[in-house]
Scaffold this motif. Structure first.
Motif, PDB file in Angstrom:
ATOM      1  N   PHE A 120       0.834  -1.202   0.000  1.00 14.19           N
ATOM      2  CA  PHE A 120       0.000   0.000   0.000  1.00 14.19           C
ATOM      3  C   PHE A 120       0.871   1.255   0.000  1.00 14.19           C
ATOM      4  O   PHE A 120       0.635   2.187  -0.786  1.00 14.19           O
ATOM      5  CB  PHE A 120      -0.930   0.004   1.212  1.00 14.19           C
ATOM      6  N   LYS A 121       1.885   1.282   0.859  1.00 19.38           N
ATOM      7  CA  LYS A 121       2.795   2.432   0.876  1.00 19.38           C
ATOM      8  C   LYS A 121       3.511   2.559  -0.465  1.00 19.38           C
ATOM      9  O   LYS A 121       3.724   3.667  -0.971  1.00 19.38           O
ATOM     10  CB  LYS A 121       3.813   2.282   2.007  1.00 19.38           C
ATOM     11  N   GLN A 122       3.886   1.410  -1.014  1.00 16.36           N
ATOM     12  CA  GLN A 122       4.548   1.427  -2.321  1.00 16.36           C
ATOM     13  C   GLN A 122       3.642   2.068  -3.371  1.00 16.36           C
ATOM     14  O   GLN A 122       4.069   2.946  -4.134  1.00 16.36           O
ATOM     15  CB  GLN A 122       4.906  -0.003  -2.748  1.00 16.36           C
ATOM     16  N   ARG A 123       2.377   1.631  -3.422  1.00 18.69           N
ATOM     17  CA  ARG A 123       1.437   2.197  -4.392  1.00 18.69           C
ATOM     18  C   ARG A 123       1.293   3.708  -4.193  1.00 18.69           C
ATOM     19  O   ARG A 123       1.246   4.469  -5.160  1.00 18.69           O
ATOM     20  CB  ARG A 123       0.056   1.554  -4.239  1.00 18.69           C
ATOM     21  N   HIS A 124       1.205   4.124  -2.922  1.00 17.70           N
ATOM     22  CA  HIS A 124       1.022   5.545  -2.618  1.00 17.70           C
ATOM     23  C   HIS A 124       2.209   6.370  -3.124  1.00 17.70           C
ATOM     24  O   HIS A 124       2.016   7.423  -3.749  1.00 17.70           O
ATOM     25  CB  HIS A 124       0.862   5.722  -1.109  1.00 17.70           C
ATOM     26  N   LEU A 125       3.423   5.901  -2.888  1.00 18.81           N
ATOM     27  CA  LEU A 125       4.611   6.627  -3.330  1.00 18.81           C
ATOM     28  C   LEU A 125       4.711   6.664  -4.846  1.00 18.81           C
ATOM     29  O   LEU A 125       5.086   7.690  -5.431  1.00 18.81           O
ATOM     30  CB  LEU A 125       5.869   5.995  -2.725  1.00 18.81           C
ATOM     31  N   LEU A 126       4.381   5.552  -5.492  1.00 16.34           N
ATOM     32  CA  LEU A 126       4.413   5.520  -6.955  1.00 16.34           C
ATOM     33  C   LEU A 126       3.371   6.469  -7.538  1.00 16.34           C
ATOM     34  O   LEU A 126       3.643   7.204  -8.492  1.00 16.34           O
ATOM     35  CB  LEU A 126       4.188   4.096  -7.461  1.00 16.34           C
ATOM     36  N   ALA A 127       2.171   6.460  -6.954  1.00 15.32           N
ATOM     37  CA  ALA A 127       1.107   7.337  -7.447  1.00 15.32           C
ATOM     38  C   ALA A 127       1.499   8.803  -7.278  1.00 15.32           C
ATOM     39  O   ALA A 127       1.264   9.631  -8.174  1.00 15.32           O
ATOM     40  CB  ALA A 127      -0.192   7.042  -6.706  1.00 15.32           C
ATOM     41  N   GLU A 128       2.090   9.144  -6.135  1.00 18.84           N
ATOM     42  CA  GLU A 128       2.519  10.521  -5.895  1.00 18.84           C
ATOM     43  C   GLU A 128       3.534  10.982  -6.926  1.00 18.84           C
ATOM     44  O   GLU A 128       3.568  12.162  -7.303  1.00 18.84           O
ATOM     45  CB  GLU A 128       3.135  10.647  -4.493  1.00 18.84           C
ATOM     46  N   ALA A 129       4.363  10.040  -7.388  1.00 16.89           N
ATOM     47  CA  ALA A 129       5.412  10.373  -8.362  1.00 16.89           C
ATOM     48  C   ALA A 129       4.910  10.324  -9.796  1.00 16.89           C
ATOM     49  O   ALA A 129       5.682  10.557 -10.731  1.00 16.89           O
ATOM     50  CB  ALA A 129       6.597   9.422  -8.187  1.00 16.89           C
ATOM     51  N   GLY A 130       3.631   9.992  -9.980  1.00 17.04           N
ATOM     52  CA  GLY A 130       3.074   9.943 -11.325  1.00 17.04           C
ATOM     53  C   GLY A 130       3.403   8.676 -12.097  1.00 17.04           C
ATOM     54  O   GLY A 130       3.231   8.632 -13.315  1.00 17.04           O
ATOM     55  N   VAL A 131       3.845   7.633 -11.404  1.00 21.80           N
ATOM     56  CA  VAL A 131       4.137   6.359 -12.053  1.00 21.80           C
ATOM     57  C   VAL A 131       2.812   5.654 -12.354  1.00 21.80           C
ATOM     58  O   VAL A 131       1.937   5.575 -11.478  1.00 21.80           O
ATOM     59  CB  VAL A 131       5.029   5.474 -11.156  1.00 21.80           C
ATOM     60  N   PRO A 132       2.606   5.134 -13.571  1.00 26.99           N
ATOM     61  CA  PRO A 132       1.337   4.462 -13.900  1.00 26.99           C
ATOM     62  C   PRO A 132       1.160   3.167 -13.120  1.00 26.99           C
ATOM     63  O   PRO A 132       1.992   2.260 -13.210  1.00 26.99           O
ATOM     64  CB  PRO A 132       1.444   4.204 -15.403  1.00 26.99           C
ATOM     65  N   ILE A 133       0.081   3.085 -12.337  1.00 27.32           N
ATOM     66  CA  ILE A 133      -0.234   1.899 -11.545  1.00 27.32           C
ATOM     67  C   ILE A 133      -1.737   1.637 -11.637  1.00 27.32           C
ATOM     68  O   ILE A 133      -2.494   2.521 -12.038  1.00 27.32           O
ATOM     69  CB  ILE A 133       0.167   2.076 -10.058  1.00 27.32           C
ATOM     70  N   PRO A 134      -2.197   0.433 -11.278  1.00 26.82           N
ATOM     71  CA  PRO A 134      -3.639   0.171 -11.270  1.00 26.82           C
ATOM     72  C   PRO A 134      -4.319   0.984 -10.164  1.00 26.82           C
ATOM     73  O   PRO A 134      -3.695   1.341  -9.158  1.00 26.82           O
ATOM     74  CB  PRO A 134      -3.721  -1.332 -10.976  1.00 26.82           C
ATOM     75  N   ALA A 135      -5.619   1.239 -10.325  1.00 28.22           N
ATOM     76  CA  ALA A 135      -6.402   1.821  -9.240  1.00 28.22           C
ATOM     77  C   ALA A 135      -6.378   0.849  -8.062  1.00 28.22           C
ATOM     78  O   ALA A 135      -6.396  -0.373  -8.248  1.00 28.22           O
ATOM     79  CB  ALA A 135      -7.830   2.063  -9.706  1.00 28.22           C
ATOM     80  N   TYR A 136      -6.342   1.390  -6.834  1.00 26.99           N
ATOM     81  CA  TYR A 136      -6.189   0.507  -5.666  1.00 26.99           C
ATOM     82  C   TYR A 136      -6.848   1.134  -4.440  1.00 26.99           C
ATOM     83  O   TYR A 136      -7.036   2.351  -4.356  1.00 26.99           O
ATOM     84  CB  TYR A 136      -4.702   0.267  -5.376  1.00 26.99           C
ATOM     85  N   ARG A 137      -7.190   0.280  -3.472  1.00 24.47           N
ATOM     86  CA  ARG A 137      -7.710   0.697  -2.176  1.00 24.47           C
ATOM     87  C   ARG A 137      -7.188  -0.298  -1.138  1.00 24.47           C
ATOM     88  O   ARG A 137      -6.912  -1.454  -1.459  1.00 24.47           O
ATOM     89  CB  ARG A 137      -9.239   0.699  -2.138  1.00 24.47           C
TER      90      ARG A 137
END
Length: 415
Positions: A112-129
């Protein structure tokens, strides 16, 4: 002069033997610290020194390494997997040895933290919760839209990962994850993710360098059990550049500028979408594939980095290497498995490995533990490698007798 030692925190049946062999070839004395050394068969076969201890206790590890320093020159400390890698970083800092940033490793291992950091940096990732209970799982799945993937927020080897295409499947897998059958390494928390559809790719990096990009093929859904890995992936220059650019963006976003990293992608309508970043080498046989394809021994080069030696990541040649995994299609007792020697004798076959022996109970889990072996082949061309691989796999066969009762299957199921 004290003997130079490499401390390995825990091991694995996949990359563990590779690290032990590479350490020996570098003239190092490998020492494995483990809560249960007996679980690693290769240690006894190689006569490797193993010390039993609480590898979850940092203070205990510091005391043990301090004791070993009275006898050995500890050249470096590392681990073959990511679950202990943050602790490795803390040990390296305590003893002033080269090592990873423990904070970066901890953040990366929490998906979850990984997804959050990637999303903040604009890295393309799947939608997640992130869900804590069944109600949140169902609500978030409806919000994202079926099908979704459910997975533990902390874990490896695709354990507990499943595609859910209906709310019935969603409820069933949520019950599995939260009902006591799944073994949690931390307080239960579930990632609900959009299913990113498209071909699978992976990249291996060392420091800030892209070593290679491969392609992955999986078995039937709803699970994600590997079928075949190939290096290099058949990509156009533009596709290669886009995956490389996203890989480097991941490293910057997560602070992974030291040591090996394995990154997994799906190529979707948006291009490369990051599925997962692992702060370690991909598991065997990926290091062997990279070695056969490019002449780069990632395990050896990682150990060189760990002990402060100069590494060498330049490619010596460009071949195509592929691994086909052996996966049973049913549960039961393995009567026999054969054909390894005949397959290994085919020119171009680099390795044939069985993880199991006759009379082993086979209970499929829908993850990495389902694999019972693999075959690796390499040649100058993709078509030739695939032909060699198919010829070798056709020579391997096994027989499984189904369990006579459901209770027998439950008794023999491994954790």
């Amino acid at each position: 002069m004290a003997r130079r030692a490499l401390i390995l925190l825990e091991g694995s049946r996949y990359n563990g033997p590779l690290y032990v062999q590479a350490a020996l070839q570098l003239g190092l004395h490998p020492i494995v610290l483990s809560a249960d050394p007996a679980q690693y068969d290769y240690l006894g076969a190689e006569g490797i020194e193993a010390i039993r201890g609480d590898t979850a206790d940092l203070d205990a590890l510091i005391r043990e390494c301090s004791r070993l320093r009275a006898t050995y020159d500890i050249a470096g400390i590392t681990s073959v997997g990511d679950s202990f890698y943050a602790r490795v970083g803390k040990l390296c800092r305590h003893f002033d040895l080269p090592g990873p940033n423990p904070t970066s490793i901890e953040q990366c291992c929490d998906k979850f933290k990984q997804r959050h950091l990637l999303a903040e940096a604009g890295v393309p990732i799947p939608a997640y919760r992130l869900a804590a209970d069944a109600t949140e799982v169902e609500s978030f799945a409806a919000e994202i839209g079926l099908p979704v993937i459910l997975k533990p927020a902390v874990g490896a080897g695709s354990r507990g990962v499943r595609l859910c295409r209906s709310f019935d499947e969603l409820a069933e897998h949520t019950t599995y994850l939260l009902g006591g059958e799944h073994i949690w390494q931390s307080p239960p928390s579930i990632l609900v993710e959009e299913f990113a559809q498209g071909p699978s790719y992976w990249a291996d990096t060392m420091g800030d360098q892209i070593i290679g990009i491969g392609t992955a093929d999986f078995g039937p859904l709803p699970h994600f059990v590997g079928r075949e890995w190939t290096v290099p992936a058949p990509l156009t220059d533009n596709e290669h550049r886009r995956i490389a650019d996203v890989s480097l963006s991941c490293l910057r976003a997560l602070g992974l500028d030291w040591g090996p990293t394995g990154i997994e992608f799906r190529w979707t309508k948006r291009g490369p979408v990051v599925i997962e970043v692992n702060p370690r080498l991909h598991g065997s046989p990926t290091p062997q594939l990279v070695h056969l394809a490019y002449g780069i021994d990632l395990v050896t080069e990682h150990i060189k980095l760990v002990i402060g030696d100069e590494w060498d990541l330049h490619r010596r040649y460009s071949h195509t290497a592929a691994a086909r995994f052996l996966v049973p299609d049913g549960d039961g007792t393995l009567d026999w498995i054969s054909g390894d020697s005949r397959a290994a004798a085919i020119p171009g076959v680099a390795e044939v490995k069985f993880y199991v022996e006759a009379k082993t109970p086979i209970v499929r889990k829908g993850d990495l533990r389902d694999l019972i072996g693999y075959v690796i082949a390499a040649s100058p061309s993709r078509a030739q490698t695939e032909a060699i691989l198919q010829r070798a796999v056709d020579l391997i066969d096994w027989s499984i007798t189904p369990f006579s009762t459901p209770g027998e299957q439950e008794r023999t199921a491994a954790p």
